[in-house]
Design a protein around this motif. Structure first.
Motif, PDB file in Angstrom:
ATOM      1  N   PHE A   1       0.828  -1.207   0.000  1.00  0.00           N
ATOM      2  CA  PHE A   1       0.000   0.000   0.000  1.00  0.00           C
ATOM      3  C   PHE A   1       0.866   1.261   0.000  1.00  0.00           C
ATOM      4  CE2 PHE A   1      -2.189   3.219   2.741  1.00  0.00           C
ATOM      5  CZ  PHE A   1      -3.165   3.595   1.840  1.00  0.00           C
ATOM      6  N   CYS A   2       1.741   1.387   0.977  1.00  0.00           N
ATOM      7  CA  CYS A   2       2.555   2.602   1.084  1.00  0.00           C
ATOM      8  C   CYS A   2       3.636   2.666   0.013  1.00  0.00           C
ATOM      9  CB  CYS A   2       3.150   2.710   2.479  1.00  0.00           C
ATOM     10  SG  CYS A   2       1.888   3.224   3.666  1.00  0.00           S
ATOM     11  N   SER A   3       4.149   1.526  -0.394  1.00  0.00           N
ATOM     12  CA  SER A   3       5.145   1.535  -1.470  1.00  0.00           C
ATOM     13  C   SER A   3       4.539   2.053  -2.763  1.00  0.00           C
ATOM     14  CB  SER A   3       5.724   0.130  -1.673  1.00  0.00           C
ATOM     15  OG  SER A   3       6.447  -0.267  -0.531  1.00  0.00           O
ATOM     16  N   ALA A   4       3.327   1.626  -3.076  1.00  0.00           N
ATOM     17  CA  ALA A   4       2.657   2.096  -4.294  1.00  0.00           C
ATOM     18  C   ALA A   4       2.348   3.589  -4.209  1.00  0.00           C
ATOM     19  CB  ALA A   4       1.383   1.301  -4.536  1.00  0.00           C
ATOM     20  N   LEU A   5       1.814   4.037  -3.073  1.00  0.00           N
ATOM     21  CA  LEU A   5       1.497   5.460  -2.920  1.00  0.00           C
ATOM     22  C   LEU A   5       2.738   6.335  -3.035  1.00  0.00           C
ATOM     23  CD1 LEU A   5      -1.056   5.583   0.028  1.00  0.00           C
ATOM     24  CD2 LEU A   5      -1.474   6.137  -2.368  1.00  0.00           C
ATOM     25  N   ASN A   6       3.800   5.942  -2.366  1.00  0.00           N
ATOM     26  CA  ASN A   6       5.012   6.758  -2.377  1.00  0.00           C
ATOM     27  C   ASN A   6       5.697   6.733  -3.734  1.00  0.00           C
ATOM     28  OD1 ASN A   6       5.712   7.974   0.411  1.00  0.00           O
ATOM     29  ND2 ASN A   6       4.842   5.976   0.856  1.00  0.00           N
ATOM     30  N   TYR A   7       5.635   5.606  -4.438  1.00  0.00           N
ATOM     31  CA  TYR A   7       6.192   5.545  -5.790  1.00  0.00           C
ATOM     32  C   TYR A   7       5.437   6.510  -6.710  1.00  0.00           C
ATOM     33  CZ  TYR A   7       7.290   4.025 -10.480  1.00  0.00           C
ATOM     34  OH  TYR A   7       7.658   4.019 -11.798  1.00  0.00           O
ATOM     35  N   VAL A   8       4.125   6.497  -6.642  1.00  0.00           N
ATOM     36  CA  VAL A   8       3.322   7.405  -7.466  1.00  0.00           C
ATOM     37  C   VAL A   8       3.658   8.856  -7.125  1.00  0.00           C
ATOM     38  CG1 VAL A   8       0.967   8.201  -7.921  1.00  0.00           C
ATOM     39  CG2 VAL A   8       1.470   5.753  -7.904  1.00  0.00           C
ATOM     40  N   ALA A   9       3.766   9.158  -5.829  1.00  0.00           N
ATOM     41  CA  ALA A   9       4.100  10.526  -5.415  1.00  0.00           C
ATOM     42  C   ALA A   9       5.466  10.939  -5.963  1.00  0.00           C
ATOM     43  CB  ALA A   9       4.076  10.637  -3.896  1.00  0.00           C
TER      44      ALA A   9
END
Length: 86
Positions: free
Chosen positions: A68-76
């Motif tokens: 979850f957080c890896s995907a969000l931070n990658y997108v950011a």
């Protein structure tokens, strides 16, 4: 002077990406309409500084990486200008 105190955020790793994504959407893809470029560079530095050794991000500073957080931070990171292969 300007009403803020500098300090380490040190909290959950899903709030900053949410802000970046919302700013990107509301500024029609031009983040510098929402805030100066220096702030986005600082956001990128924060995200990179808190990336885990395995390349991901946890839900907070001391947690192991989660999808979850890896995907969000990658997108950011991509939205603030990080190259795809970085």
């Amino acid at each position: 002077e300007d009403g803020q105190w500098a300090g380490d955020y040190g909290g959950p790793h899903f709030l900053l990406p949410g802000f970046v994504i919302a700013a990107y959407i509301t500024s029609s893809g031009k983040l510098t309409k929402a805030m100066p470029a220096a702030y986005w560079r600082a956001a990128e530095a924060y995200l990179r500084n808190h990336q885990q050794e395995d390349g991901g991000w946890g839900t907070h500073l001391e947690s192991p990486s989660t999808m979850f957080c890896s995907a969000l931070n990658y997108v950011a990171l991509r939205l603030v200008g990080a190259p795809m292969d970085d």
